[in-house]
Design a protein around this motif. Sequence first.
Motif, PDB file in Angstrom:
ATOM      1  N   VAL A   5       0.503  -0.979  -0.362  1.00 17.97           N
ATOM      2  CA  VAL A   5      -0.034  -0.108   0.721  1.00 17.97           C
ATOM      3  C   VAL A   5       1.010   1.463   0.175  1.00 17.97           C
ATOM      4  O   VAL A   5       1.630   1.573   0.942  1.00 17.97           O
ATOM      5  CB  VAL A   5      -1.320   0.208   1.021  1.00 17.97           C
ATOM      6  N   LEU A   6       0.783   2.200  -1.132  1.00 16.60           N
ATOM      7  CA  LEU A   6       1.610   2.654  -1.379  1.00 16.60           C
ATOM      8  C   LEU A   6       0.798   4.290  -0.771  1.00 16.60           C
ATOM      9  O   LEU A   6      -0.021   4.245  -1.291  1.00 16.60           O
ATOM     10  CB  LEU A   6       2.023   3.789  -2.929  1.00 16.60           C
ATOM     11  N   GLY A   7       1.592   5.781   0.366  1.00 15.61           N
ATOM     12  CA  GLY A   7       0.624   6.652   0.778  1.00 15.61           C
ATOM     13  C   GLY A   7       1.477   6.998   1.775  1.00 15.61           C
ATOM     14  O   GLY A   7       2.196   5.915   2.906  1.00 15.61           O
ATOM     15  N   THR A   8       2.034   8.288   1.472  1.00  9.35           N
ATOM     16  CA  THR A   8       2.745   8.768   2.710  1.00  9.35           C
ATOM     17  C   THR A   8       1.600   9.431   3.871  1.00  9.35           C
ATOM     18  O   THR A   8       2.537   9.842   4.569  1.00  9.35           O
ATOM     19  CB  THR A   8       3.111  10.613   2.329  1.00  9.35           C
ATOM     20  N   GLY A   9       0.938   8.592   4.652  1.00 11.62           N
ATOM     21  CA  GLY A   9       0.284   8.497   5.572  1.00 11.62           C
ATOM     22  C   GLY A   9      -1.090   8.883   6.052  1.00 11.62           C
ATOM     23  O   GLY A   9      -1.914   9.525   6.598  1.00 11.62           O
ATOM     24  N   CYS A  10      -1.856   9.305   5.094  1.00 11.86           N
ATOM     25  CA  CYS A  10      -3.010  10.277   4.741  1.00 11.86           C
ATOM     26  C   CYS A  10      -4.199   9.046   4.797  1.00 11.86           C
ATOM     27  O   CYS A  10      -4.579   8.223   5.194  1.00 11.86           O
ATOM     28  CB  CYS A  10      -3.543  10.986   3.519  1.00 11.86           C
ATOM     29  N   VAL A  33       1.194  -7.665   3.265  1.00 16.48           N
ATOM     30  CA  VAL A  33       0.870  -6.728   3.190  1.00 16.48           C
ATOM     31  C   VAL A  33       1.476  -5.807   3.827  1.00 16.48           C
ATOM     32  O   VAL A  33       1.670  -5.587   5.311  1.00 16.48           O
ATOM     33  CB  VAL A  33      -0.471  -6.338   3.963  1.00 16.48           C
ATOM     34  N   GLU A  34       2.474  -5.274   2.870  1.00 21.22           N
ATOM     35  CA  GLU A  34       3.124  -3.698   3.796  1.00 21.22           C
ATOM     36  C   GLU A  34       3.045  -2.616   3.956  1.00 21.22           C
ATOM     37  O   GLU A  34       2.420  -2.296   1.937  1.00 21.22           O
ATOM     38  CB  GLU A  34       4.442  -4.126   3.026  1.00 21.22           C
ATOM     39  N   LYS A  35       3.538  -1.689   4.373  1.00 23.64           N
ATOM     40  CA  LYS A  35       2.636  -0.228   3.987  1.00 23.64           C
ATOM     41  C   LYS A  35       4.137   0.905   3.668  1.00 23.64           C
ATOM     42  O   LYS A  35       4.890   0.409   4.311  1.00 23.64           O
ATOM     43  CB  LYS A  35       2.176   0.602   5.381  1.00 23.64           C
ATOM     44  N   VAL A  36       4.226   1.522   2.603  1.00 23.52           N
ATOM     45  CA  VAL A  36       4.925   1.859   1.321  1.00 23.52           C
ATOM     46  C   VAL A  36       5.130   3.285   2.061  1.00 23.52           C
ATOM     47  O   VAL A  36       3.640   3.533   1.679  1.00 23.52           O
ATOM     48  CB  VAL A  36       5.794   1.807   0.398  1.00 23.52           C
ATOM     49  N   GLU A  37       5.568   4.588   2.812  1.00 15.70           N
ATOM     50  CA  GLU A  37       5.535   5.437   2.890  1.00 15.70           C
ATOM     51  C   GLU A  37       6.003   6.627   2.639  1.00 15.70           C
ATOM     52  O   GLU A  37       6.378   7.717   2.487  1.00 15.70           O
ATOM     53  CB  GLU A  37       5.215   6.173   4.575  1.00 15.70           C
ATOM     54  N   ASP A  38       7.754   6.046   1.570  1.00 13.60           N
ATOM     55  CA  ASP A  38       8.825   6.526   1.458  1.00 13.60           C
ATOM     56  C   ASP A  38       8.494   7.111   0.092  1.00 13.60           C
ATOM     57  O   ASP A  38       8.476   6.523  -0.226  1.00 13.60           O
ATOM     58  CB  ASP A  38      10.443   5.895   1.385  1.00 13.60           C
TER      59      ASP A  38
END
Length: 75
Positions: A5-10, A33-38
Motif C-alpha cells: 500500500v503506497l501512501g504518505t500517511g493520509c 501486506v506492507e505499507k510504504v510511506e517513503d
Amino acid sequence: MEIKVLGTGCTKCKTLEDITRKAVEEKGVDATVEKVEDIMQIMTYGVMTTPALVIDGKVAIKGRVPSIDEIKDLL
C-alpha cells in the motif's frame, strides 16, 4: 503474494491499508501486506497520486480508495 500500500500517511492511505488487510483476511489469501510511506520508494512505481495498491510488483490501483469487493477481485 506480496501486496504494498503506497501512501504518505493520509487518511485515504490508511483506509486503503485497512480494507486491503481485511480483504486478504476475508479471502483467505496467503499474502504479506506492507505499507510504504517513503516518497522515493513510491516514485519507483511511477505513482504520482496516492493512495496506490501494488500486487506482486504491479500497480493495480492508484489515486483512489477502491471498495473491499474490488480488492478481493484483484486478489
